[in-house]
Structures are given as C-alpha cells and as structure tokens.
Motif scaffolding. Sequence first.
Motif, PDB file in Angstrom:
ATOM      1  N   ILE A  43       0.626  -1.039  -0.224  1.00 11.06           N
ATOM      2  CA  ILE A  43       0.200  -0.111   0.117  1.00 11.06           C
ATOM      3  C   ILE A  43       1.062   0.975   0.151  1.00 11.06           C
ATOM      4  O   ILE A  43       0.722   2.084  -0.888  1.00 11.06           O
ATOM      5  N   THR A  44       2.032   1.313   0.527  1.00  8.54           N
ATOM      6  CA  THR A  44       2.834   2.644   1.179  1.00  8.54           C
ATOM      7  C   THR A  44       3.600   2.896  -0.187  1.00  8.54           C
ATOM      8  O   THR A  44       4.004   3.914  -0.931  1.00  8.54           O
ATOM      9  N   ALA A  45       4.028   1.639  -1.004  1.00  8.71           N
ATOM     10  CA  ALA A  45       5.234   1.822  -2.239  1.00  8.71           C
ATOM     11  C   ALA A  45       4.222   2.863  -3.567  1.00  8.71           C
ATOM     12  O   ALA A  45       4.256   3.195  -4.111  1.00  8.71           O
ATOM     13  N   GLU A  46       2.418   2.776  -3.347  1.00  9.99           N
ATOM     14  CA  GLU A  46       1.653   3.635  -3.998  1.00  9.99           C
ATOM     15  C   GLU A  46       1.642   4.650  -3.460  1.00  9.99           C
ATOM     16  O   GLU A  46       0.923   5.862  -3.965  1.00  9.99           O
ATOM     17  N   LEU A  47       1.800   5.431  -2.327  1.00  7.83           N
ATOM     18  CA  LEU A  47       1.917   6.715  -1.795  1.00  7.83           C
ATOM     19  C   LEU A  47       2.904   7.364  -2.183  1.00  7.83           C
ATOM     20  O   LEU A  47       4.007   6.909  -1.345  1.00  7.83           O
ATOM     21  N   ARG A  48       3.059   9.094  -1.955  1.00 10.58           N
ATOM     22  CA  ARG A  48       4.617   9.422  -2.423  1.00 10.58           C
ATOM     23  C   ARG A  48       4.429  10.028  -1.140  1.00 10.58           C
ATOM     24  O   ARG A  48       3.376  10.569  -0.221  1.00 10.58           O
ATOM     25  N   CYS A  49       5.495  10.098  -0.373  1.00  8.82           N
ATOM     26  CA  CYS A  49       5.782  10.703   0.217  1.00  8.82           C
ATOM     27  C   CYS A  49       5.802  12.499   0.696  1.00  8.82           C
ATOM     28  O   CYS A  49       6.382  13.526  -0.112  1.00  8.82           O
ATOM     29  N   ASP A  95      -4.624  14.248  -4.099  1.00  7.58           N
ATOM     30  CA  ASP A  95      -4.647  13.661  -4.843  1.00  7.58           C
ATOM     31  C   ASP A  95      -3.242  13.639  -5.091  1.00  7.58           C
ATOM     32  O   ASP A  95      -2.194  12.826  -5.722  1.00  7.58           O
ATOM     33  N   PHE A  96      -2.961  14.293  -4.523  1.00  7.50           N
ATOM     34  CA  PHE A  96      -1.336  14.554  -4.488  1.00  7.50           C
ATOM     35  C   PHE A  96      -0.386  13.614  -4.035  1.00  7.50           C
ATOM     36  O   PHE A  96       0.510  12.845  -4.125  1.00  7.50           O
ATOM     37  N   ALA A 108      -5.194  16.931 -14.363  1.00  9.64           N
ATOM     38  CA  ALA A 108      -5.421  17.074 -16.726  1.00  9.64           C
ATOM     39  C   ALA A 108      -3.510  17.984 -16.599  1.00  9.64           C
ATOM     40  O   ALA A 108      -2.828  16.733 -17.444  1.00  9.64           O
ATOM     41  N   LEU A 109      -3.473  18.467 -16.053  1.00  9.37           N
ATOM     42  CA  LEU A 109      -2.986  19.360 -16.469  1.00  9.37           C
ATOM     43  C   LEU A 109      -1.118  18.808 -15.881  1.00  9.37           C
ATOM     44  O   LEU A 109      -0.383  18.713 -16.478  1.00  9.37           O
ATOM     45  N   LEU A 110      -1.784  18.132 -15.042  1.00  7.79           N
ATOM     46  CA  LEU A 110       0.326  16.548 -13.650  1.00  7.79           C
ATOM     47  C   LEU A 110       0.661  15.373 -15.298  1.00  7.79           C
ATOM     48  O   LEU A 110       1.521  15.703 -15.518  1.00  7.79           O
ATOM     49  N   TRP A 111      -0.946  15.332 -15.895  1.00  3.12           N
ATOM     50  CA  TRP A 111      -0.888  13.896 -16.773  1.00  3.12           C
ATOM     51  C   TRP A 111      -0.455  14.562 -18.085  1.00  3.12           C
ATOM     52  O   TRP A 111       0.360  14.078 -18.428  1.00  3.12           O
ATOM     53  N   TYR A 112      -1.303  15.550 -18.696  1.00  2.00           N
ATOM     54  CA  TYR A 112      -0.672  16.153 -20.312  1.00  2.00           C
ATOM     55  C   TYR A 112       0.083  17.200 -20.609  1.00  2.00           C
ATOM     56  O   TYR A 112       1.152  17.114 -21.355  1.00  2.00           O
ATOM     57  N   GLY A 113       0.454  17.801 -19.224  1.00  2.00           N
ATOM     58  CA  GLY A 113       1.272  18.684 -19.095  1.00  2.00           C
ATOM     59  C   GLY A 113       2.535  18.745 -20.077  1.00  2.00           C
ATOM     60  O   GLY A 113       3.254  19.642 -20.553  1.00  2.00           O
ATOM     61  N   PRO A 114       3.495  17.320 -19.503  1.00  4.04           N
ATOM     62  CA  PRO A 114       4.793  17.503 -19.775  1.00  4.04           C
ATOM     63  C   PRO A 114       4.916  17.355 -22.151  1.00  4.04           C
ATOM     64  O   PRO A 114       5.293  17.151 -22.347  1.00  4.04           O
TER      65      PRO A 114
END
Length: 156
Positions: A43-49, A95-96, A108-114
């Motif tokens: 579970i914690t491998a899917e969570l960002r510190c 969501d962060f 959307a900006l996070l996914w498509y911005g780059p």
Amino acid sequence: MQADVLLRRLGAALLLCGTLLAQAADAPPAAADPVAEKRMLSITAELRCLVCQNQTVADSTSGLADDLRAQVRTMIAEGKSDQEIVDFMTARYGDFVLYRPPVKATTALLWYGPAALLLGGVLVLVLVLRQRSRLAPEAFDPDPDDAADDGRNRSS
C-alpha cells in the motif's frame, strides 16, 4: 609516539561503533505479522511521501513517512481494505499523495502538461529553424576562425 597511534586507533574504533549504532537505530521494527507487513509495504509503495516527494512512503526515512506507515499498519489491524486505506489517505492529503493520481479535470495538467510542453518546444524549434534557413548568409556574424582565415588568404 605509540600512545599517539593507540589513541588514533581507539578514536577510529569509537567512531566506527558510533556509526554502527546510529545505523542500527534506524532499522525498521520487525513485523509481528509478516503478511500484514507485506500488505503495508504494498500500500505504501503506491503513496508519495509528502516530505520527500520523490520517494514512496515505503522507501522514505522521514518522520512523516514513519507516521503514515504506522497509520497504515493500524488501519490494516482494524480490518480496513486496501482501497479504504488509499481512499482515507487521498481524502486527507489529496490526489498528490498518490504516486499514480487518477486522470480527471484537476489532474489533467499533471498528466498532459509534459507532453504539451514537449510539443510546444518542438514547434518553436521548427519555427526558429525555418526562419533561420530563409536568412541570407550575410545576416549571420562570421565565426572568429573564418575571419582569421580570410585575412590570411587575402595576404597571400
């Protein structure tokens, strides 16, 4: 002179012992339930510190990550499902906290911005190169080496 060598060796030995003790204090506690510990790591491998931001909660050594791992262990012991735990963390931190946030309007900006930045950069590069290719050679400053060669060739 031998006393000096003996003191240096003793100091080095104490330094080594101190280093080993400091590392031993950081060792994770042994899990009472290996299955629950494996589930907690999953579970914690899917969570960002939230402190490190480049590491998962499972990999981070920050105090907040320790607290989050303990909280996940507690929730596992309470019988919560993996999805309930992730939902709780998302409700609390947004969501962060997810290493793979869902695709929705707020992310959307996070996914498509780059990709948009990359396409924009390629477009600017193409436009600049097209514009430069239409310019006459006289529009560019001569290279210092070319100017020196021209001077030598003229004098010959």
